[in-house]
Design an enzyme around this catalytic site. Sequence first.
Site, PDB file in Angstrom:
ATOM      1  CD  GLU A   1      18.297  -8.771  33.758  1.00  0.00           C
ATOM      2  OE1 GLU A   1      18.164 -10.008  33.919  1.00  0.00           O
ATOM      3  OE2 GLU A   1      17.363  -8.028  33.454  1.00  0.00           O
TER       4      GLU A   1
ATOM      5  CD  GLU B   1      15.950 -17.743  33.352  1.00  0.00           C
ATOM      6  OE1 GLU B   1      15.716 -16.612  33.801  1.00  0.00           O
ATOM      7  OE2 GLU B   1      16.667 -17.937  32.351  1.00  0.00           O
TER       8      GLU B   1
ATOM      9  CE  LYS C   1      14.490  -8.772  16.408  1.00  0.00           C
ATOM     10  NZ  LYS C   1      13.455  -8.976  17.462  1.00  0.00           N
TER      11      LYS C   1
ATOM     12  CB  CYS D   1      15.014 -11.189  34.955  1.00  0.00           C
ATOM     13  SG  CYS D   1      14.722 -10.656  33.269  1.00  0.00           S
TER      14      CYS D   1
ATOM     15  CB  VAL E   1      20.493 -14.792  23.232  1.00  0.00           C
ATOM     16  CG1 VAL E   1      20.635 -13.613  22.276  1.00  0.00           C
ATOM     17  CG2 VAL E   1      19.431 -15.760  22.718  1.00  0.00           C
TER      18      VAL E   1
ATOM     19  N   GLY F   1      17.981 -10.483  28.035  1.00  0.00           N
ATOM     20  CA  GLY F   1      17.441 -11.693  27.419  1.00  0.00           C
ATOM     21  C   GLY F   1      18.095 -12.918  28.020  1.00  0.00           C
ATOM     22  CB  SER F   2      18.171 -16.414  26.899  1.00  0.00           C
ATOM     23  OG  SER F   2      18.899 -16.470  25.695  1.00  0.00           O
ATOM     24  CB  THR F   3      22.427 -17.151  30.084  1.00  0.00           C
ATOM     25  OG1 THR F   3      21.864 -16.584  31.269  1.00  0.00           O
ATOM     26  CG2 THR F   3      23.923 -17.333  30.287  1.00  0.00           C
TER      27      THR F   3
END
Length: 542
Positions: A292, A424, A211, A326, A268, A264-266
């Site tokens: 990560e 962030e 994806k 990141c 998600v 991606g984001s924490t």
Amino acid sequence: MSSVPNIPLPANEPVLAYAPGSPERAALKATLARMRDEPIEIPCVVGGEEVRSGDLVDVVSPHEHRRVLARAHQATPETIARAVSTAVEAQREWAATRFEDRAAVLLRAADLLAGPWRPTVNAATMLGQSKTAHQAEIDSACELIDFWRFNVHYAERLYAEQPVSSPGVWNRLDHRPLEGFVYAITPFNFTAIGGNLPTAPVLMGNVAVWKPAATALLSNWHVFRVLQAAGLPPGVINFLPGNSAAISARLVADRHLAGIHFTGSTAVFHSLWKGVAANIDGYAGYPRLVGETGGKDFVVAHASADPQALAVALLRGAFEYQGQKCSAASRAYVPANLWPEVRDRLAAMIAELRMGDTGDFRNFMGAVIDRKSFTKLKGYLDAARKDPALEIVAGGGTDDATGFFVEPTLIRSEDPAHTLMCEELFGPVLTAYVYPEREWEATLQLVDRTSPYALTGAVFARDRAALATADRALRQAAGNYYVNDKPTGAVVGQQPFGGARASGTNDKAGSILNLVRWVSPRTIKETFVAPHDWRYPFLGAE
């Protein structure tokens, strides 16, 4: 016929300079012009077959948001379900394929990307993700080439990791792929991550459903085409543009989910982990979760630091690729004795930075990725202007008339626990806290406890004792730790990348540690001459 693979030893791909008059510059410029004016359609690909749903989403250029680069077909529920079944079916043959044949696909892909495909993938990254030529080169060319070549080398080492055998016995490990499919969810900010997350498990005999991020579809589509050109069999990786929530809901609930490879984001990643926990009774095995996620990456300077080196590191670390790495520096701790000089040097350099269309090679920065990011950053900057605890030292402007542009911004905070020091932002905003230079150890403790993240960080000092103190105090604060250097720019094979705490599982992409996560070892013991007597010697009479 059998053989020892004898994999070529990898070396980091040289970074091309794109200097005026160079052949690589001319080739890239020509590809940019063609790709900019020739929109394409991006399909889903399942089992090697292109699937066009007719539900199309525009892929635009962030620095020219009215410019449509591609139209991407969105995966339907039927296509998503078929991707899973196709992947599971493909694994039967792929898992039985010799390692050297799997490795050859990635080694060929690396050579194709290093050669004829380089301008295409770099141009797609520049146009679709607003990277400069240099930022695209170190990402979509060099880093991805390195991922593919070094992963093959690490896989060979992993397969060679075998147990000892006693006389008459042969012990060995069968490093099997996981049963089922790996769900690879890739971000917008690094094309190389898009190419690595599905292929690292695939190298080890797994299959993947990929994806890609909607805002990186152009480059990711061309990366997928490189893999096809390299001979990747149909169905081993299935390419699914579409609604992230709908795809994740279907795949995370599937019995055959063997693992998730995520950047991606924490938030998600938390939702994915919760989804796996909620479905744990329904899986054939325990899925491997490798992620990560976010970062609030720091630069902390000692009173002995070199002011010019510090200023340059802050500028490059915070503002290259619009702070959308990141690893980007987003909070700085500068001693009071150095602050006036560092502030003035940094502000002067910021004033020299050009921002605009990345096709103009004089620009140091492009645009942030989309309107959602632009609106978020603009909100933070608007609030900062009214906050008495903050001083905008440089930058702070925004403009979305033609593209999503946010100026490189330096802010000083009187409060070390201010939101801008803790959260962030994922944009070109650097917040600095000025501390009393005698409070080195107390400041290191502040750095360690301020953020929930632990991805990257840097310390600047010429005093060796100060560096030793920082190393001890910040040991858990960053998975990638830099001494007298900016906290960005990890190189495959040199600085394996990843962090812990809220920054992820720290499985170090581009290293043997990551590949270990995509195998399930089986111990095999073969006895050459089996015993025929059940009696042990100790049973004998005195």
